[in-house]
Design an enzyme around this catalytic site. Structure first.
Site, PDB file in Angstrom:
ATOM      1  N   ASP A  23       4.969  -0.321   3.177  1.00  0.00           N
ATOM      2  CA  ASP A  23       5.796   0.924   3.255  1.00  0.00           C
ATOM      3  C   ASP A  23       4.965   2.109   3.722  1.00  0.00           C
ATOM      4  O   ASP A  23       3.557   2.091   3.432  1.00  0.00           O
ATOM      5  CB  ASP A  23       6.230   1.253   1.733  1.00  0.00           C
ATOM      6  CG  ASP A  23       7.517   0.539   1.445  1.00  0.00           C
ATOM      7  OD1 ASP A  23       7.904  -0.191   2.109  1.00  0.00           O
ATOM      8  OD2 ASP A  23       7.681   0.310   0.061  1.00  0.00           O
ATOM      9  N   TYR A  87      -2.006  -8.438  -3.912  1.00  0.00           N
ATOM     10  CA  TYR A  87      -1.978  -6.837  -3.753  1.00  0.00           C
ATOM     11  C   TYR A  87      -2.579  -6.413  -4.938  1.00  0.00           C
ATOM     12  O   TYR A  87      -2.600  -6.963  -6.001  1.00  0.00           O
ATOM     13  CB  TYR A  87      -0.275  -6.429  -3.710  1.00  0.00           C
ATOM     14  CG  TYR A  87       0.308  -6.521  -2.425  1.00  0.00           C
ATOM     15  CD1 TYR A  87       0.300  -5.401  -1.495  1.00  0.00           C
ATOM     16  CD2 TYR A  87       0.900  -7.607  -1.811  1.00  0.00           C
ATOM     17  CE1 TYR A  87       1.025  -5.315  -0.242  1.00  0.00           C
ATOM     18  CE2 TYR A  87       1.520  -7.486  -0.713  1.00  0.00           C
ATOM     19  CZ  TYR A  87       1.435  -6.520   0.010  1.00  0.00           C
ATOM     20  OH  TYR A  87       2.086  -6.606   1.296  1.00  0.00           O
TER      21      TYR A  87
END
Length: 242
Positions: A23, A87
């Site tokens: 994003d 992540y």
């Protein structure tokens, strides 16, 4: 990156594939990609070091650098050959207001409002999400996300002490860094940010750990409480494993 590769004057259009898209506002410490570069007849293929130097030369204005480059087989695909993606989400505790975030940490972490977090409760809730589940509740409610299978396998989801980017620094006095580390072969759109937001809600006492299990079993992205998605600036793609 594709524009930089085109500056190397290939004899055919560049085919560029990245392992993971992020994003806007999300960071990548080490992403992976593959390029198909065809040189003019009679010219030797680029070596890894030549490609690394050439791409970095043309990437100079951009906040991105190639760390390594090597030749791979024709069957390799940066996205589909990945075994897992890891992540890290960085949390900063101890800030009563956003203005108290150290200047070097601006847009590189999330400082949830409302005081300390209940770390043991967050860890207990995280255990409920490990393994293979239908993660519909934690995917984006946007219609285009519904085309993906919602079943994913979380190999790792842990909350661990973190550190500031400047290490032990006077600016960090009274502050506490934590990291949510998560690993899976692949993730749904915004899945990590929505899971982190839900874990923080548990840490704030707005959700009980057992309620996270109930949300998971509802399999409905609309079931997640409003504003439970963590902001993008704390999220980092840490590594892609092959």
């Amino acid at each position: 990156l594709q524009k930089a590769a085109e500056q190397l004057k290939p004899s055919a259009p560049i085919k560029f594939h990245i392992s993971s898209r992020t994003d806007s506002g999300v960071h990548a410490l080490a992403n992976a990609a593959h390029l198909d570069i065809q040189r003019a007849l009679g010219r030797a293929p680029f070596t890894g070091p030549q490609l690394l130097h050439g791409l970095n030369h043309h990437l100079k204005p951009e906040p991105i650098r190639i760390l390594s480059a090597q030749r791979v087989s024709s069957t390799f695909h940066a996205r589909f050959c990945a075994l897992s993606r890891t992540y890290i989400y960085r949390l900063l505790l101890g800030c009563a207001h956003r203005s108290q975030i150290p200047v070097f940490e601006q847009d590189l972490c999330w400082a949830p409002p409302g005081g300390p977090l209940d770390i043991p409760a967050m860890r207990a809730a995280a255990q409920l999400l490990l393994g293979t589940h239908d993660f519909s509740t934690f995917r984006s409610p946007h219609a285009e996300a519904a085309a993906q299978s919602p079943v994913r396998t979380l190999q790792l989801l842990q909350l661990q002490p973190g550190h500031g980017l400047l290490g032990q620094h006077p600016l960090h006095r009274g502050l506490e860094f934590w990291e949510v580390k998560v690993k899976s072969k692949s993730f749904l759109y915004r899945q990590v940010r929505r899971m982190v937001g839900a874990l923080v809600a548990v840490g704030q006492g707005r959700l009980a750990p057992g309620q996270l299990q109930e949300l998971l079993e509802l399999r409905d992205p609309r079931a997640l409480p409003p504003h439970a998605t963590a902001p993008p600036e704390g999220l980092f793609l840490h590594s892609v494993e092959y």
